[in-house]
Design a protein around this motif. Sequence first.
Motif, mmCIF file in Angstrom:
data_model
loop_
_atom_site.group_PDB
_atom_site.id
_atom_site.type_symbol
_atom_site.label_atom_id
_atom_site.label_comp_id
_atom_site.label_asym_id
_atom_site.label_seq_id
_atom_site.Cartn_x
_atom_site.Cartn_y
_atom_site.Cartn_z
ATOM 1 N N UNK A 1 -4.086 -3.142 3.002
ATOM 2 C CA UNK A 1 -4.799 -1.904 3.213
ATOM 3 C C UNK A 1 -6.012 -2.221 4.080
ATOM 4 N N UNK A 2 -6.155 -1.526 5.169
ATOM 5 C CA UNK A 2 -7.202 -1.814 6.134
ATOM 6 C C UNK A 2 -8.571 -1.312 5.680
ATOM 7 N N UNK A 3 -8.609 -0.152 5.080
ATOM 8 C CA UNK A 3 -9.876 0.446 4.682
ATOM 9 C C UNK A 3 -9.964 0.513 3.168
ATOM 10 N N UNK A 4 -11.172 0.822 2.705
ATOM 11 C CA UNK A 4 -11.324 1.066 1.288
ATOM 12 C C UNK A 4 -10.753 2.439 0.999
ATOM 13 N N UNK A 5 -9.909 2.531 -0.013
ATOM 14 C CA UNK A 5 -9.326 3.822 -0.317
ATOM 15 C C UNK A 5 -8.412 3.734 -1.509
ATOM 16 N N UNK A 6 -7.904 4.865 -1.921
ATOM 17 C CA UNK A 6 -6.919 4.921 -2.986
ATOM 18 C C UNK A 6 -5.746 5.731 -2.488
ATOM 19 N N UNK A 7 -4.624 5.549 -3.104
ATOM 20 C CA UNK A 7 -3.410 6.188 -2.632
ATOM 21 C C UNK A 7 -2.827 7.100 -3.693
ATOM 22 N N UNK A 8 -2.200 8.158 -3.237
ATOM 23 C CA UNK A 8 -1.543 9.135 -4.091
ATOM 24 C C UNK A 8 -0.142 9.306 -3.520
ATOM 25 N N UNK A 9 0.880 9.212 -4.348
ATOM 26 C CA UNK A 9 2.246 9.255 -3.852
ATOM 27 C C UNK A 9 3.020 10.381 -4.524
ATOM 28 N N UNK A 10 3.996 10.920 -3.793
ATOM 29 C CA UNK A 10 4.786 12.040 -4.304
ATOM 30 C C UNK A 10 6.067 11.611 -5.007
ATOM 31 N N UNK A 11 6.344 10.318 -5.086
ATOM 32 C CA UNK A 11 7.539 9.822 -5.760
ATOM 33 C C UNK A 11 7.180 8.585 -6.573
ATOM 34 N N UNK A 12 8.100 8.111 -7.376
ATOM 35 C CA UNK A 12 7.852 6.931 -8.193
ATOM 36 C C UNK A 12 7.839 5.680 -7.321
ATOM 37 N N UNK A 13 6.871 4.805 -7.577
ATOM 38 C CA UNK A 13 6.779 3.540 -6.851
ATOM 39 C C UNK A 13 6.606 2.398 -7.844
ATOM 40 N N UNK A 14 7.017 1.208 -7.429
ATOM 41 C CA UNK A 14 6.774 -0.005 -8.204
ATOM 42 C C UNK A 14 5.666 -0.801 -7.542
ATOM 43 N N UNK A 15 4.785 -1.350 -8.362
ATOM 44 C CA UNK A 15 3.748 -2.248 -7.880
ATOM 45 C C UNK A 15 4.273 -3.661 -8.120
ATOM 46 N N UNK A 16 4.442 -4.436 -7.044
ATOM 47 C CA UNK A 16 5.102 -5.730 -7.124
ATOM 48 C C UNK A 16 4.255 -6.839 -6.520
ATOM 49 N N UNK A 17 4.529 -8.046 -6.995
ATOM 50 C CA UNK A 17 3.980 -9.260 -6.392
ATOM 51 C C UNK A 17 5.175 -10.077 -5.915
ATOM 52 N N UNK A 18 5.127 -10.507 -4.676
ATOM 53 C CA UNK A 18 6.169 -11.372 -4.122
ATOM 54 C C UNK A 18 5.496 -12.669 -3.688
ATOM 55 N N UNK A 19 5.959 -13.795 -4.250
ATOM 56 C CA UNK A 19 5.343 -15.061 -3.867
ATOM 57 C C UNK A 19 5.979 -15.611 -2.595
ATOM 58 N N UNK A 20 5.471 -16.741 -2.127
ATOM 59 C CA UNK A 20 5.949 -17.323 -0.881
ATOM 60 C C UNK A 20 7.393 -17.789 -0.945
ATOM 61 N N UNK A 21 7.944 -17.968 -2.133
ATOM 62 C CA UNK A 21 9.313 -18.428 -2.310
ATOM 63 C C UNK A 21 10.276 -17.252 -2.504
ATOM 64 N N UNK A 22 9.756 -16.033 -2.431
ATOM 65 C CA UNK A 22 10.602 -14.858 -2.547
ATOM 66 C C UNK A 22 10.816 -14.360 -3.964
#
Length: 177
Positions: free
Chosen positions: A1-22
């Motif tokens: 995210x380039x700027x400071x802000x918060x996001x609002x979405x109209x559908x379900x999303x997953x918050x994920x962490x992906x490491x360097x090994x996939x």
Amino acid sequence: MQETGTLFCETTVNIEINDLWGNRSILSNVSAGHIFAETYALSREPLMVDVVSAEDCEVLFLNLSALTDPLYANDSWQRKFMKNILNACVQKNQVLSNRIFCTTPKSTRARILTYLSYQAVKEGRTTFRIPFNRQQMADYLNLDRSALSKELGRMRDEGILEFRKNQFTLTGIQLSP
């Protein structure tokens, strides 16, 4: 995210962490109409997670710099907005705490039972749907998908639960009112 802000979405999303090994780990699932990334926005830290939607999604980006601007300190909208952001942060803290409870047990069975018990209590019934497919459930619980599926099959064979896709029924128990 380039700027400071918060996001609002109209559908379900997953918050994920992906490491360097996939390797992927799902931290939470955010329902349509809810906000995410508010903690990052308020702390001005770079976003260290991925936000993934299974379908096309429009996202509203809000710049939160006005919340910390002294010019607006006495405005009623600012106090109300900050109260709402604080409530959202408290709810996210609870979601992440619940995930910790689900991933703390050492055995696959204990993780599954902790997660499904929480879902049943949250829904107030022993038959419920979860927001994940099998791979996503494994990623959420930090389990191998085949180990998860194998243990779910054992639990079904033992009469502990029934399931079809993402609908589960916990058998032989009753929820307290």
